[in-house]
Design a protein around this motif. Structure first.
Motif, PDB file in Angstrom:
ATOM      1  N   ILE C 239      37.953  -0.730 -71.185  1.00  0.00           N
ATOM      2  CA  ILE C 239      37.256  -0.988 -69.930  1.00  0.00           C
ATOM      3  C   ILE C 239      37.338  -2.494 -69.697  1.00  0.00           C
ATOM      4  N   VAL C 240      37.862  -2.911 -68.538  1.00  0.00           N
ATOM      5  CA  VAL C 240      37.984  -4.346 -68.293  1.00  0.00           C
ATOM      6  C   VAL C 240      36.907  -4.877 -67.357  1.00  0.00           C
ATOM      7  N   GLU C 241      36.318  -3.955 -66.563  1.00  0.00           N
ATOM      8  CA  GLU C 241      35.252  -4.422 -65.676  1.00  0.00           C
ATOM      9  C   GLU C 241      34.333  -3.262 -65.351  1.00  0.00           C
ATOM     10  N   GLU C 242      33.054  -3.562 -65.194  1.00  0.00           N
ATOM     11  CA  GLU C 242      32.099  -2.534 -64.839  1.00  0.00           C
ATOM     12  C   GLU C 242      31.076  -3.140 -63.900  1.00  0.00           C
ATOM     13  N   GLY C 243      30.676  -2.373 -62.903  1.00  0.00           N
ATOM     14  CA  GLY C 243      29.658  -2.895 -61.997  1.00  0.00           C
ATOM     15  C   GLY C 243      29.243  -1.848 -60.992  1.00  0.00           C
ATOM     16  N   THR C 244      28.296  -2.190 -60.124  1.00  0.00           N
ATOM     17  CA  THR C 244      27.914  -1.244 -59.084  1.00  0.00           C
ATOM     18  C   THR C 244      29.075  -1.137 -58.103  1.00  0.00           C
ATOM     19  N   VAL C 245      29.122  -0.008 -57.418  1.00  0.00           N
ATOM     20  CA  VAL C 245      30.260   0.240 -56.558  1.00  0.00           C
ATOM     21  C   VAL C 245      30.393  -0.862 -55.515  1.00  0.00           C
ATOM     22  N   LYS C 246      29.268  -1.341 -55.051  1.00  0.00           N
ATOM     23  CA  LYS C 246      29.292  -2.356 -54.011  1.00  0.00           C
ATOM     24  C   LYS C 246      29.961  -3.639 -54.534  1.00  0.00           C
TER      25      LYS C 246
END
Ligand SMILES: Nc1ncnc2c1ncn2[C@@H]1O[C@H](COP(=O)(O)OP(=O)(O)OP(=O)(O)O)[C@@H](O)[C@H]1O
Ligand SMILES: Nc1ncnc2c1ncn2[C@@H]1O[C@H](COP(=O)(O)OP(=O)(O)OP(=O)(O)O)[C@@H](O)[C@H]1O
Ligand code: SF4
Ligand SMILES: [Mg+2]
Ligand SMILES: [Mg+2]
Lengths: 333, 295, 332
Positions: C239-246
């Motif tokens: 996983i290289v990035e994770e965040g809220t969809v916005k």
């Protein structure tokens, strides 16, 4: 070939398939009475989009002579393609029309080196320009942004999907065709590589006069590269016209539904209203009248009974009673 | 040739089944080759004391006609092997051509070929062979017998090959070749044959086994040219002399033991080779070797 | 509240063929925290290990797939268990009742020679042996009704249903016990956009009705944008990035995510878009350090040597890139 003769001229073609078991044998029209033409003077990219199972692949395969139409005629540069018999005629035909397939990993035999396809193609088709076989291969590879150095001795599994798809295109270009028939050429290609193929198609049209039939579910790329778009539903072309018009302001209720269902890659556009899908497919194929009528919000009484004609409205053709003779005064704007 | 040797070496190293098969087959072939240095002609008899059990002088004993079983069997095994290989090759030529062409061409050609094919599948092979051999056994050479048996040994395998080609011809890479202008014959040979090779190989070996077995059956029934030493005719003669009743068991045991060894070895070879030649494992191997080289 | 925690999971395909050993590092150090009542999207290109990850999470671990390290912890109904350690019996009880798995070809859950009702009956019976026919009929109809599917599908054979309807019936079947976690792997690939919309609506509706956790895996960024609450971007087994969809769509931070989002065409916009140069690596032999570094326009010397950790940079956002973690380290 005279100046104003169409490149491809499809006249009312229909393809019937038998479906079902021995007891419930039915015929469905995978392609129903489709007419279409592409002009020779100006190369164009024509997108075929629409429902799954609406006959896009069947139509493309008829153009490629892989499937024979049940009814109707396909003229290529004025010549009926069903009259092709000898190997020489076949080679001449294939020199002009080449396919690009959906799955680049399936398009080459995994046990064979890629270059063998390139040499085979160069050997079997006469060059329209002069040059040795190697030169022709090299210049086709250069067009797609590759070179023989990267390909020599390589097997399909050693390349990425995007590279393989470019090799596919290069192979087709060695024959210097006037028309490419590409059936979902980017659907198996990674998002990060997809645009390289799409840009390549655009470039081929703009700078090398190749016309392309581009079949896709991805309407965003269709909008990006094509000139015209034809929307298919249950074997019919229900709307056809310039892509900017059709996608910006769709007329046919199915096109409208399709347009609304496209998921835009930003988080502000999430849709809310629910839609009705077809339950039993064969029933829809067997319908009289408009095949979309049972799912259509704006249907008229006539839609259930009589098949609507294809009418010219606002620079496009639409197969819907809302825009046909009878319904014109009702809703058409 | 280097490639072939590497395949054999690969298989020998990594697959115990193949290791056993190679060893056993080499032994049987060597044994057959020793016929060329045999001090005795298989036709001559009573050069040794009859009915001797196995000993140092006669490792497989001697039979009631005073023949040394060891040297006699070198000829019998050689003839049976040659017969089996010829039959297998002949019937493979028919099976591959019919399977590839019927599968690829489809339509009316396919239907005609499959009617002929299916007639051969349903024919009762043994009674027919008995009938044919009954009529012409006297004059039959090994080659002729091989041709007769081969004529009955291809139909089922042709069907197998055809069904594979039916799916191969719908694969996209076949269309790529068609649109590259490749001739049908080269598509069949260079695109489709490698994919049917695993079945071709395993059916070849199965066919070889079947042919040798068929020869034994016909010979035991006295329906082949009993003048030629083969595994089958050896058993036939042993029966004629009531070898088991008179206690000369080695006359039957020796050819049976050699055929069992040969059959088991060939069977294991089918299994091992099948896995090795499978295009999927071939592909994985190609990928594996690659990442290995780079690492 | 977290329902599923994946900690530093490593799962490789290990195979030995004719003396050559191969290790495909399909999942290589993935850590995720999934909460109750959320839709979590996992995005990534083909062969980056999405399906392998989901298989491990579902406990479908068969050779050549092998767990090399890490844990997959479920917390369901106040029971904790690590899927990499449980026995087959626990797995059997948990599957479909607590955790469901929906895949692209999940139509194959439907028995082609039986009416749909019979398949539902067999499926229910296998998990609840004592159910009565009347009760079964009632719950099944209620379930279909809740999902907006016509009850007449129960009387059809699968081949009579359209492709999209088949997929939706299969989803209804897979969720009949109202599982706490639904894992959906490419549930709409190969469907047209209208049918896709129908299937996604169905999934969203199930999630809203039962307030459970829906993990949706797809390479299609449009789907994530429209249905996910949070998105994890996977590249070459990590996983290289994770965040809220916005955040992911409006201000992507990882160089890969940035390029990916910029390259997506939009209707109404014909301006030129470029692909990321190069191609994703072969997982049998991934590059050292950051796996994106051969394609990354911002790569620094450290990127090809050390592996960047997935580290929090703002609330709800984690990124694995030296450009951000180093700079962040400076600030704090
Ligand atoms: N060989 C065949 N025999 C019987 N029916 C067929 C055959 N090929 C296609 N069909 C049917 O014809 C219809 C049209 O199929 P086609 O593959 O052309 O659709 P499509 O528009 O390309 O769909 P998709 O978007 O899923 O690729 C479908 O209902 C399909 O089931
Ligand atoms: N059975 C297997 N044996 C060996 N390698 C495998 C196996 N299955 C998958 N792989 C490899 O593992 C890697 C990850 O595959 P996986 O199917 O998880 O990717 P994915 O992200 O789901 O891709 P896709 O979008 O194509 O479904 C790939 O490199 C693939 O080749
Ligand atoms: S860690 Fe380095 S190579 Fe990887 S994405 Fe960040 S800058 Fe690029
Ligand atoms: Mg299609
Ligand atoms: Mg997958």
């Amino acid at each position: 070939m005279s100046r104003n003769q169409p490149l491809l001229d499809i006249h009312n073609i229909t393809k019937l398939y038998s479906v079902g078991g021995w007891l419930s044998r039915n015929k469905i029209a995978a392609v129903a009475d489709v007419s279409l033409s592409m002009l020779a003077e100006e190369p164009e990219i024509l997108t075929l989009a629409g429902e799954s199972g609406s006959g896009k692949t069947t139509l493309a395969r008829m153009v490629l002579r892989l499937v024979e139409p049940t009814l109707g005629r396909i003229l290529y540069k004025g010549r009926d393609i069903t009259s092709i018999r000898t190997r020489k005629e076949q080679i001449e035909f294939m020199q002009d029309i080449q396919p690009i397939f959906q799955n680049p990993f399936e398009a080459f035999n995994p046990l064979k080196k890629l270059e063998s396809y390139l040499f085979e193609t160069a050997k079997n088709y006469d060059s329209r320009e002069n040059g040795s076989i190697e030169d022709r291969i090299e210049s086709a590879l250069n067009l797609v942004g590759l070179s023989m150095r990267e390909i020599r001795g390589r097997y399909p599994h050693e390349l990425s999907g995007g590279q393989l798809q470019r090799v596919s295109v290069a192979r087709a270009l060695i024959a210097s065709p006037s028309l490419l028939v590409a059936d979902e050429p980017v659907s198996m290609i990674d998002a990060s590589l997809r645009m390289s193929i799409v840009n390549l198609f655009k470039d081929l049209k703009d700078r090398h006069n190749v016309s392309i039939i581009y079949i896709t579910h991805d309407l965003a790329t269709a909008y990006y590269i094509s000139d015209r778009i034809a929307i298919m539903q249950r074997g019919h072309i229900v709307e056809i016209g310039p892509v900017k018009k059709v996608l910006a302001e769709p007329f046919h209720p199915y096109t409208r539904l399709l347009r609304e269902s496209i998921l835009e890659p930003n988080s502000e556009t999430a849709w809310d209203e629910e839609i009705t899908l077809s339950t039993i497919e064969t029933k829809e194929f067997a319908r009289q009248g408009c095949k979309f009528a049972n799912r259509c919000d704006s249907r008229l009484p006539i839609c259930e009974e009589t098949e609507p004609p294809l009418s010219f409205v606002d620079g496009r053709e639409v197969k819907c009673w809302l825009y046909g003779v009878q319904g014109k005064h009702d809703t058409a704007s | 040739m280097r490639g072939f040797l590497r395949v054999v070496a690969d298989l020998y190293r990594s697959d115990p089944r193949c290791r056993f098969a190679f060893t056993a087959i080499s032994i049987v072939i060597m044994f057959a080759l020793m016929s060329f240095v045999s001090p005795q002609d298989p036709g001559s008899s009573y050069y040794a004391p009859p009915n001797q059990p196995p000993s140092v002088a006669h490792p497989f004993g001697t039979n009631s006609r005073g023949q040394d079983m060891f040297w006699f069997l070198t000829f019998a095994v050689r003839n049976s092997l040659v017969f089996g290989v010829i039959t297998a090759i002949l019937s493979r030529i028919i099976a591959i051509s019919i399977g590839l062409i019927a599968g690829y061409k489809g339509g009316i050609i396919d239907r005609i070929m499959m009617v002929i094919n299916d007639s051969f599948v349903v024919l009762p092979v043994l009674p027919l062979l008995i009938l044919i051999n009954f009529i012409i056994r006297e004059q039959m050479s090994i080659l002729q017998l091989a041709m007769v048996i081969a004529a009955f040994g291809w139909a089922w395998d042709a069907r197998l090959i055809r069904s594979q080609v039916l799916s191969l011809k719908e694969r996209e890479f076949t269309y790529t070749s068609v649109f590259s202008g490749t001739k049908t014959s080269s598509i069949l040979i260079s695109e489709h044959l490698p994919f049917v090779m695993p079945i071709v190989l395993s059916t070849t070996i199965n066919n070889l086994l079947w042919a040798i077995g068929m020869e034994v059956t016909l010979a035991v029934l006295g329906l082949s040219n009993i003048g030629i030493p083969t595994i089958g005719t050896t058993i036939y003669w042993a029966n004629q002399h009531q070898a088991l009743i008179s206690g000369v068991w080695w006359w039957i045991a020796a050819p049976v033991a050699i055929s069992v060894l040969l059959f088991v070895a060939l069977y294991l070879l089918v299994v091992g080779l099948g896995a090795y030649l499978d295009p999927r494992t071939r592909l994985q191997r190609m990928k594996g070797v690659l990442s290995d080289e780079r690492a | 509240m977290s329902v599923l925690r994946i900690q530093n999971l490593q799962a490789y395909y290990q195979s030995t063929l004719y003396g050559v050993t191969r290790n495909v590092k399909a999942v290589d150090g993935v850590s995720l925290d999934l909460r109750a009542n959320e839709i979590y999207g996992i995005a990534g290109e083909s062969s980056c290990g999405k399906t392998s990850l989901i298989k491990v999470v579902f406990g479908a671990i068969k050779p050549p797939l092998t767990i090399i390290g890490g844990r997959v912890l479920y917390q369901i109904n106040d029971r904790d268990f690590d899927i990499t350690q449980t026995n087959d019996e626990t797995l059997r009880q948990m599957r479909w009742k607590q955790v469901s798995y929906i895949l692209q070809g999940s139509m194959s859950l439907l028995n082609p020679v039986r009416r749909v009702r019979k398949t539902f009956w067999d499926f229910t019976k296998a998990h609840e042996p004592v159910i009565e026919p009347e009760k079964f009929e009632a719950t099944t109809r209620e379930h279909l009704n809740r999902l907006g599917l016509p009850a007449e599908v129960l009387d059809s054979y699968p081949h009579q249903l359209s492709g999209g309807m088949k997929q939706r019936v299969a989803i209804a079947l897979a969720t009949i016990f109202q599982p706490k976690v639904i894992l959906a792997d490419e549930p709409t690939t190969a469907l047209d956009v209208v049918v896709q919309r129908g299937v996604l609506q169905l999934l969203r509706r199930i999630q809203q009705e039962t307030k459970n956790t829906l993990v949706i895996v797809t390479h299609d960024m449009g789907i994530h944008a429209n249905i996910a609450d949070r998105v994890g971007i996977m590249y070459a087994g990590r996983i290289v990035e994770e965040g809220t969809v916005k955040h992911i769509f409006s201000e992507p931070r990882h160089p890969y995510t940035k390029h990916l989002i910029q390259s997506l065409p939009k209707i109404g916009d014909k301006s030129k878009r470029q692909s990321i140069p190069g191609a994703p690596p072969n997982l049998a032999d991934p590059p050292a350090g950051c796996r994106f570094h051969p394609r990354c326009p911002y790569a620094k010397p450290i990127c090809s040597v050390q592996t960047p950790e997935l580290s929090p940079i703002q609330d709800e956002r984690r990124v694995a890139c030296f450009l951000l973690t180093k700079e962040n380290a400076h600030v704090s």
